[in-house]
Design an enzyme around this catalytic site. Structure first.
Site, PDB file in Angstrom:
ATOM      1  N   ARG A 167      -0.943  -5.328   4.557  1.00  0.00           N
ATOM      2  CA  ARG A 167      -0.154  -4.900   3.405  1.00  0.00           C
ATOM      3  C   ARG A 167       1.050  -4.141   3.935  1.00  0.00           C
ATOM      4  O   ARG A 167       0.952  -3.458   4.962  1.00  0.00           O
ATOM      5  CB  ARG A 167      -0.958  -3.970   2.504  1.00  0.00           C
ATOM      6  CG  ARG A 167      -2.233  -4.588   1.962  1.00  0.00           C
ATOM      7  CD  ARG A 167      -3.085  -3.573   1.232  1.00  0.00           C
ATOM      8  NE  ARG A 167      -3.592  -2.560   2.162  1.00  0.00           N
ATOM      9  CZ  ARG A 167      -4.512  -1.657   1.858  1.00  0.00           C
ATOM     10  NH1 ARG A 167      -5.035  -1.614   0.653  1.00  0.00           N
ATOM     11  NH2 ARG A 167      -4.921  -0.780   2.758  1.00  0.00           N
ATOM     12  N   GLU A 195     -11.260   5.017  -5.075  1.00  0.00           N
ATOM     13  CA  GLU A 195     -11.633   3.607  -5.183  1.00  0.00           C
ATOM     14  C   GLU A 195     -11.941   3.284  -6.641  1.00  0.00           C
ATOM     15  O   GLU A 195     -12.288   4.166  -7.425  1.00  0.00           O
ATOM     16  CB  GLU A 195     -12.847   3.322  -4.299  1.00  0.00           C
ATOM     17  CG  GLU A 195     -12.589   3.527  -2.822  1.00  0.00           C
ATOM     18  CD  GLU A 195     -11.556   2.566  -2.260  1.00  0.00           C
ATOM     19  OE1 GLU A 195     -11.558   1.377  -2.624  1.00  0.00           O
ATOM     20  OE2 GLU A 195     -10.727   3.010  -1.444  1.00  0.00           O
ATOM     21  N   ARG A 231       0.881  -1.174   0.000  1.00  0.00           N
ATOM     22  CA  ARG A 231       0.000   0.000   0.000  1.00  0.00           C
ATOM     23  C   ARG A 231       0.909   1.211   0.000  1.00  0.00           C
ATOM     24  O   ARG A 231       1.800   1.329   0.844  1.00  0.00           O
ATOM     25  CB  ARG A 231      -0.882  -0.033   1.259  1.00  0.00           C
ATOM     26  CG  ARG A 231      -1.642   1.247   1.547  1.00  0.00           C
ATOM     27  CD  ARG A 231      -2.817   1.391   0.596  1.00  0.00           C
ATOM     28  NE  ARG A 231      -3.852   2.270   1.080  1.00  0.00           N
ATOM     29  CZ  ARG A 231      -3.770   3.593   1.141  1.00  0.00           C
ATOM     30  NH1 ARG A 231      -2.672   4.203   0.799  1.00  0.00           N
ATOM     31  NH2 ARG A 231      -4.792   4.296   1.570  1.00  0.00           N
TER      32      ARG A 231
END
Length: 175
Positions: A101, A67, A59
């Protein structure tokens, strides 16, 4: 075979967590998948391991991209894919996020024909493809806030929209 993969992933994750406890770390690998404008997967190939290694999900630190189903979500994803898709990068990281992540800064170094280094996280914000990530309404990285302000004033990327919706607000309304 499936149990072996689960075991191997667990061992790799454990070794990665041990390395994280000692401060900032780096890893290099090839970007094999772009999930959205702020998340990628890369494959690293350690020289001393001759076994399957699952992709590492990263990330991008300090940014928040739209999104995928949000306005500019697909453009942001494509922009990131154009920058680093299929390329070798270096990731500096110190921790995982709540989804496990790596939270990292991605750097691309290319020499075609001249060598240059690109801060990918900053490039995404500078192009208007992501916001500076905020915690309690405060940007976590001043550099990203400054790049966002510049992109906004020059109407780069998502700032061409009259009223772009922040990803964190969009997620609250749609999840």
């Amino acid at each position: 075979m499936k149990n072996y993969r689960v075991f191997f992933r667990s061992v790799c994750a454990g070794l990665l967590l041990i390395s994280l406890s000692s401060g900032a770390e780096e890893l290099s690998g090839k970007v094999v998948r772009i999930l959205d404008g702020d998340t990628v997967e890369l494959v690293t190939v350690p020289a001393n391991v001759l076994a399957y290694e699952p992709p590492v999900r990263v990330r991008l630190n300090g940014i928040d991209a739209p999104e995928k189903k949000q306005a500019y979500g697909q453009r942001s994803k494509q922009y990131l894919a154009d920058l680093i898709g299929g390329k070798s990068v270096t990731v500096s990281f110190t921790k995982h996020d709540r989804y496990q992540r790596l939270l990292g800064d991605i750097v691309l170094k290319e020499c075609k024909p001249e060598c240059h280094t690109l801060d990918v996280n900053a490039a995404m914000v500078n192009a208007g493809m992501a916001w500076a990530y905020r915690y309690h309404n405060e940007a976590t990285r001043p550099k990203m806030a400054s790049l966002e302000a510049t992109a906004r004033s020059s109407k780069q990327g998502l700032w061409q929209e009259s009223n772009p919706v922040e990803p964190w607000k969009w997620r609250r309304e749609h999840h």
